[in-house]
Every structure is written in structure tokens, then in C-alpha cells.
Design a protein around this motif. Sequence first.
Motif, PDB file in Angstrom:
ATOM      1  N   ILE A 186       0.844  -1.198   0.000  1.00 18.33           N
ATOM      2  CA  ILE A 186       0.000   0.000   0.000  1.00 18.33           C
ATOM      3  C   ILE A 186       0.880   1.249   0.000  1.00 18.33           C
ATOM      4  O   ILE A 186       1.283   1.779   1.049  1.00 18.33           O
ATOM      5  CB  ILE A 186      -0.966   0.005   1.207  1.00 18.33           C
ATOM      6  CG1 ILE A 186      -1.756  -1.305   1.258  1.00 18.33           C
ATOM      7  CG2 ILE A 186      -1.919   1.192   1.102  1.00 18.33           C
ATOM      8  CD1 ILE A 186      -2.605  -1.591   0.032  1.00 18.33           C
ATOM      9  N   SER A 187       1.226   1.674  -1.201  1.00 19.43           N
ATOM     10  CA  SER A 187       2.027   2.876  -1.417  1.00 19.43           C
ATOM     11  C   SER A 187       1.848   3.275  -2.868  1.00 19.43           C
ATOM     12  O   SER A 187       1.277   2.524  -3.665  1.00 19.43           O
ATOM     13  CB  SER A 187       3.514   2.607  -1.133  1.00 19.43           C
ATOM     14  OG  SER A 187       4.040   1.696  -2.088  1.00 19.43           O
ATOM     15  N   ALA A 188       2.342   4.449  -3.229  1.00 17.16           N
ATOM     16  CA  ALA A 188       2.229   4.881  -4.621  1.00 17.16           C
ATOM     17  C   ALA A 188       2.991   3.934  -5.540  1.00 17.16           C
ATOM     18  O   ALA A 188       2.502   3.549  -6.609  1.00 17.16           O
ATOM     19  CB  ALA A 188       2.755   6.309  -4.759  1.00 17.16           C
ATOM     20  N   GLU A 189       4.190   3.544  -5.117  1.00 13.98           N
ATOM     21  CA  GLU A 189       4.964   2.612  -5.924  1.00 13.98           C
ATOM     22  C   GLU A 189       4.295   1.242  -5.974  1.00 13.98           C
ATOM     23  O   GLU A 189       4.288   0.566  -7.005  1.00 13.98           O
ATOM     24  CB  GLU A 189       6.382   2.482  -5.364  1.00 13.98           C
ATOM     25  CG  GLU A 189       7.198   3.763  -5.391  1.00 13.98           C
ATOM     26  CD  GLU A 189       6.875   4.695  -4.223  1.00 13.98           C
ATOM     27  OE1 GLU A 189       6.068   4.301  -3.335  1.00 13.98           O
ATOM     28  OE2 GLU A 189       7.402   5.821  -4.216  1.00 13.98           O
ATOM     29  N   GLY A 190       3.720   0.842  -4.850  1.00 12.26           N
ATOM     30  CA  GLY A 190       3.027  -0.427  -4.800  1.00 12.26           C
ATOM     31  C   GLY A 190       1.820  -0.459  -5.713  1.00 12.26           C
ATOM     32  O   GLY A 190       1.517  -1.492  -6.329  1.00 12.26           O
ATOM     33  N   LEU A 191       1.121   0.672  -5.826  1.00  7.74           N
ATOM     34  CA  LEU A 191      -0.038   0.748  -6.709  1.00  7.74           C
ATOM     35  C   LEU A 191       0.377   0.548  -8.163  1.00  7.74           C
ATOM     36  O   LEU A 191      -0.276  -0.193  -8.912  1.00  7.74           O
ATOM     37  CB  LEU A 191      -0.730   2.103  -6.539  1.00  7.74           C
ATOM     38  CG  LEU A 191      -1.931   2.369  -7.451  1.00  7.74           C
ATOM     39  CD1 LEU A 191      -3.053   1.363  -7.196  1.00  7.74           C
ATOM     40  CD2 LEU A 191      -2.441   3.797  -7.254  1.00  7.74           C
ATOM     41  N   THR A 192       1.470   1.175  -8.565  1.00  5.16           N
ATOM     42  CA  THR A 192       1.946   1.033  -9.938  1.00  5.16           C
ATOM     43  C   THR A 192       2.321  -0.409 -10.247  1.00  5.16           C
ATOM     44  O   THR A 192       1.940  -0.962 -11.290  1.00  5.16           O
ATOM     45  CB  THR A 192       3.158   1.948 -10.169  1.00  5.16           C
ATOM     46  OG1 THR A 192       2.764   3.312  -9.948  1.00  5.16           O
ATOM     47  CG2 THR A 192       3.692   1.803 -11.577  1.00  5.16           C
ATOM     48  N   ALA A 193       3.060  -1.039  -9.332  1.00  3.33           N
ATOM     49  CA  ALA A 193       3.472  -2.429  -9.538  1.00  3.33           C
ATOM     50  C   ALA A 193       2.271  -3.359  -9.547  1.00  3.33           C
ATOM     51  O   ALA A 193       2.194  -4.287 -10.365  1.00  3.33           O
ATOM     52  CB  ALA A 193       4.460  -2.833  -8.441  1.00  3.33           C
ATOM     53  N   TRP A 194       1.326  -3.125  -8.657  1.00  2.00           N
ATOM     54  CA  TRP A 194       0.145  -3.992  -8.579  1.00  2.00           C
ATOM     55  C   TRP A 194      -0.718  -3.863  -9.823  1.00  2.00           C
ATOM     56  O   TRP A 194      -1.174  -4.867 -10.366  1.00  2.00           O
ATOM     57  CB  TRP A 194      -0.662  -3.653  -7.327  1.00  2.00           C
ATOM     58  CG  TRP A 194      -1.985  -4.348  -7.289  1.00  2.00           C
ATOM     59  CD1 TRP A 194      -2.214  -5.661  -6.984  1.00  2.00           C
ATOM     60  CD2 TRP A 194      -3.257  -3.777  -7.614  1.00  2.00           C
ATOM     61  NE1 TRP A 194      -3.562  -5.936  -7.086  1.00  2.00           N
ATOM     62  CE2 TRP A 194      -4.213  -4.799  -7.468  1.00  2.00           C
ATOM     63  CE3 TRP A 194      -3.669  -2.498  -7.989  1.00  2.00           C
ATOM     64  CZ2 TRP A 194      -5.577  -4.584  -7.694  1.00  2.00           C
ATOM     65  CZ3 TRP A 194      -5.016  -2.277  -8.216  1.00  2.00           C
ATOM     66  CH2 TRP A 194      -5.947  -3.310  -8.072  1.00  2.00           C
ATOM     67  N   ARG A 195      -0.935  -2.634 -10.297  1.00  2.00           N
ATOM     68  CA  ARG A 195      -1.757  -2.451 -11.502  1.00  2.00           C
ATOM     69  C   ARG A 195      -1.188  -3.230 -12.679  1.00  2.00           C
ATOM     70  O   ARG A 195      -1.912  -3.899 -13.416  1.00  2.00           O
ATOM     71  CB  ARG A 195      -1.855  -0.975 -11.875  1.00  2.00           C
ATOM     72  CG  ARG A 195      -2.882  -0.159 -11.123  1.00  2.00           C
ATOM     73  CD  ARG A 195      -3.044   1.198 -11.776  1.00  2.00           C
ATOM     74  NE  ARG A 195      -3.660   1.049 -13.083  1.00  2.00           N
ATOM     75  CZ  ARG A 195      -4.870   1.499 -13.402  1.00  2.00           C
ATOM     76  NH1 ARG A 195      -5.609   2.104 -12.495  1.00  2.00           N
ATOM     77  NH2 ARG A 195      -5.347   1.322 -14.613  1.00  2.00           N
ATOM     78  N   ALA A 196       0.112  -3.138 -12.855  1.00  2.00           N
ATOM     79  CA  ALA A 196       0.740  -3.836 -13.971  1.00  2.00           C
ATOM     80  C   ALA A 196       0.596  -5.346 -13.835  1.00  2.00           C
ATOM     81  O   ALA A 196       0.379  -6.057 -14.828  1.00  2.00           O
ATOM     82  CB  ALA A 196       2.220  -3.448 -14.056  1.00  2.00           C
ATOM     83  N   ALA A 197       0.696  -5.856 -12.595  1.00  2.00           N
ATOM     84  CA  ALA A 197       0.634  -7.302 -12.381  1.00  2.00           C
ATOM     85  C   ALA A 197      -0.779  -7.842 -12.471  1.00  2.00           C
ATOM     86  O   ALA A 197      -0.997  -8.965 -12.930  1.00  2.00           O
ATOM     87  CB  ALA A 197       1.242  -7.649 -11.027  1.00  2.00           C
ATOM     88  N   VAL A 198      -1.774  -7.052 -12.040  1.00  2.00           N
ATOM     89  CA  VAL A 198      -3.145  -7.563 -11.965  1.00  2.00           C
ATOM     90  C   VAL A 198      -3.933  -7.341 -13.251  1.00  2.00           C
ATOM     91  O   VAL A 198      -4.937  -8.014 -13.487  1.00  2.00           O
ATOM     92  CB  VAL A 198      -3.878  -6.942 -10.758  1.00  2.00           C
ATOM     93  CG1 VAL A 198      -4.443  -5.547 -11.088  1.00  2.00           C
ATOM     94  CG2 VAL A 198      -5.008  -7.851 -10.266  1.00  2.00           C
ATOM     95  N   ALA A 199      -3.499  -6.418 -14.085  1.00  6.45           N
ATOM     96  CA  ALA A 199      -4.271  -6.088 -15.290  1.00  6.45           C
ATOM     97  C   ALA A 199      -4.531  -7.295 -16.184  1.00  6.45           C
ATOM     98  O   ALA A 199      -5.655  -7.465 -16.680  1.00  6.45           O
ATOM     99  CB  ALA A 199      -3.573  -4.976 -16.072  1.00  6.45           C
ATOM    100  N   PRO A 200      -3.548  -8.195 -16.432  1.00  5.35           N
ATOM    101  CA  PRO A 200      -3.851  -9.368 -17.267  1.00  5.35           C
ATOM    102  C   PRO A 200      -4.913 -10.272 -16.655  1.00  5.35           C
ATOM    103  O   PRO A 200      -5.716 -10.873 -17.383  1.00  5.35           O
ATOM    104  CB  PRO A 200      -2.503 -10.076 -17.379  1.00  5.35           C
ATOM    105  CG  PRO A 200      -1.485  -8.996 -17.166  1.00  5.35           C
ATOM    106  CD  PRO A 200      -2.104  -8.101 -16.130  1.00  5.35           C
ATOM    107  N   LEU A 201      -4.946 -10.390 -15.334  1.00  3.75           N
ATOM    108  CA  LEU A 201      -5.992 -11.183 -14.683  1.00  3.75           C
ATOM    109  C   LEU A 201      -7.339 -10.495 -14.830  1.00  3.75           C
ATOM    110  O   LEU A 201      -8.352 -11.141 -15.137  1.00  3.75           O
ATOM    111  CB  LEU A 201      -5.657 -11.394 -13.203  1.00  3.75           C
ATOM    112  CG  LEU A 201      -6.694 -12.178 -12.393  1.00  3.75           C
ATOM    113  CD1 LEU A 201      -6.835 -13.601 -12.925  1.00  3.75           C
ATOM    114  CD2 LEU A 201      -6.306 -12.203 -10.911  1.00  3.75           C
ATOM    115  N   ALA A 202      -7.367  -9.188 -14.643  1.00  2.84           N
ATOM    116  CA  ALA A 202      -8.620  -8.446 -14.770  1.00  2.84           C
ATOM    117  C   ALA A 202      -9.185  -8.535 -16.182  1.00  2.84           C
ATOM    118  O   ALA A 202     -10.402  -8.418 -16.375  1.00  2.84           O
ATOM    119  CB  ALA A 202      -8.402  -6.990 -14.380  1.00  2.84           C
TER     120      ALA A 202
END
Length: 280
Positions: free
Chosen positions: A171-187
Motif C-alpha cells: 500500500i504505497s504509490a509505488e506499490g499501486l503502480t506495480a500492482w496495476r501492472a501485475a493484476v491487469a492481465p488477470l482483470a
Amino acid sequence: MRIDAHHHLWTADYAWLAEPGLEPLRRDYTAADLAAHLDADGVDATVLVEAGRCELAETYAFLALAAATPRIAGVVGWVSFTDPDLPATLSALRAAPGGERLVGVRDQVQGRPDPGFLDRPEVRACLAAAGAAGLAVDLVVRLDQLPACARAARDLPGTRFVLDHLGKPRISAEGLTAWRAAVAPLAACPNAAVKLSGLLTEAGPEWTVERIAPFAAAALELFGADRVMLGSDWPVCELAAPYAETVAALAASLPPLSAAEHAAVSAGTAISIYRLEVPR
């Protein structure tokens, strides 16, 4: 209607509760404890999720408990994703008392060191068997395991997948960027949904609604309201905040929603994904 799509129950002797820092959770949490919170917060029904005991005995016990507790509308029980005869295991669970409440299965994938654990042929066979049985597959995973989640969802369109706790992002700005990139293919997989749960615990004692709100907004953007559901992750959430404060914070973190979107996130998605039998 309001559905808590993710909570646990356990007894103080669960092995993982012996880990440092978990002393506040090292007690029995019962259906009666749960009911008090549901009554206070106006929650109509819940989904009880396996609690890390990693034994079929827990799944059988949870099904029997659900049969005796009408507000537990469904159980996501533990099974091994390497069980060579999972179809027979699922048949036995469904034949047991409360077996009709089995709506999903979960294994503790986050504890597997292999980021590609879900790519293994024997695991894929289990994921496919769960889908063929009409059950959802809950995914409790680390960030580095999200690519394998996306591959499994893409390759097994007949199985419904539910990502717990948004994949436990940092839960941080950097964490949000990394998470979005990782979760987008699943979404991008229409058979994948996500639980807005566990975020206060991931944020830690210094959590705020403002810190978790970008993750909630991104989840709605990427998955859409009809694939997002709310879950308290109680009692784990008590490490960060009590039940009422947790569910209020999650609700406050949501972006503006239409009436239909709000109904989906509050209950409709859980009903659809888990095929819950609840009064409308």
C-alpha cells in the motif's frame, strides 16, 4: 442487501497463530462472535473462508457449521490443489452435512515459494476439476504469483477465479503502480473477480482511507463493479481495526458508484460468483 464475502473463524490452537505479532488473534472466534458484528452492522449474509489449518477436517467442520448458521450462505473450503483425486474429494464434501453450502475452494498458494505454482499440470487439473464441479477458486497469492493467476484464468475459461485481498499489494504509490501492472492481465479475463478485502491489514497500523482508496478505485476500473465484492477479512482485520471500522473504511474507499454498481459490490457480485442462495 449486504454480504461480507470474506471472513474466517478459528480456534486458538491453529498453528499459524503462534507466529510473532499475532497474539491479539490467538483466541477462539465463533459463529456467535460473528453474529454480533453482523447484527451491529446490518450484514445479511456471509462467505466463510478456510482459515489456514490446511486440513479437510476444517472444511467438513465449516460446512456443518454453515448448515446450522443460516447467515453463512457459503463456504470456501480448503482443498489441496495437488490432490490427485480432487473430483472424489469434492463429491465427498458435497455429500457431507452442509455440503450444499460449498461454493468455492482455496489452497494456501501464497505459502508456495514457486511463483509459477499455478502453472503445474497437476494444479491445473485441480483448478479445472473445481470449475467442472461448479465451484469458484479463491486465490490467496503474492504479487509475484499474479502472472500465473492470469495464465490459469485465461487457459481455464470454465473456472471462476476470485482474487483475495486484491493480491495483497504493497500500500504505497509505488506499490499501486506495480500492482496495476501485475493484476491487469488477470482483470482482462472475464472469469476472474476480485475481493476488496485485507487492505487495512496490508497498509498496517498507519492505514487511512486515503491510502487504500486508490486501490479500490483501480479495482473498480480494471474489473468493473460486477466483478468486485467486499469482504471484511475478519478476524484478521482486527490487527488493524475492529469489524465495524474495517467495513466502514472499505465502503468509504470506494469511488462514486451508481445504484446498480453499489448493489453489485455490496452483494450482487458475491451472489453471482459464488452462486449463493440468499433471499433477495
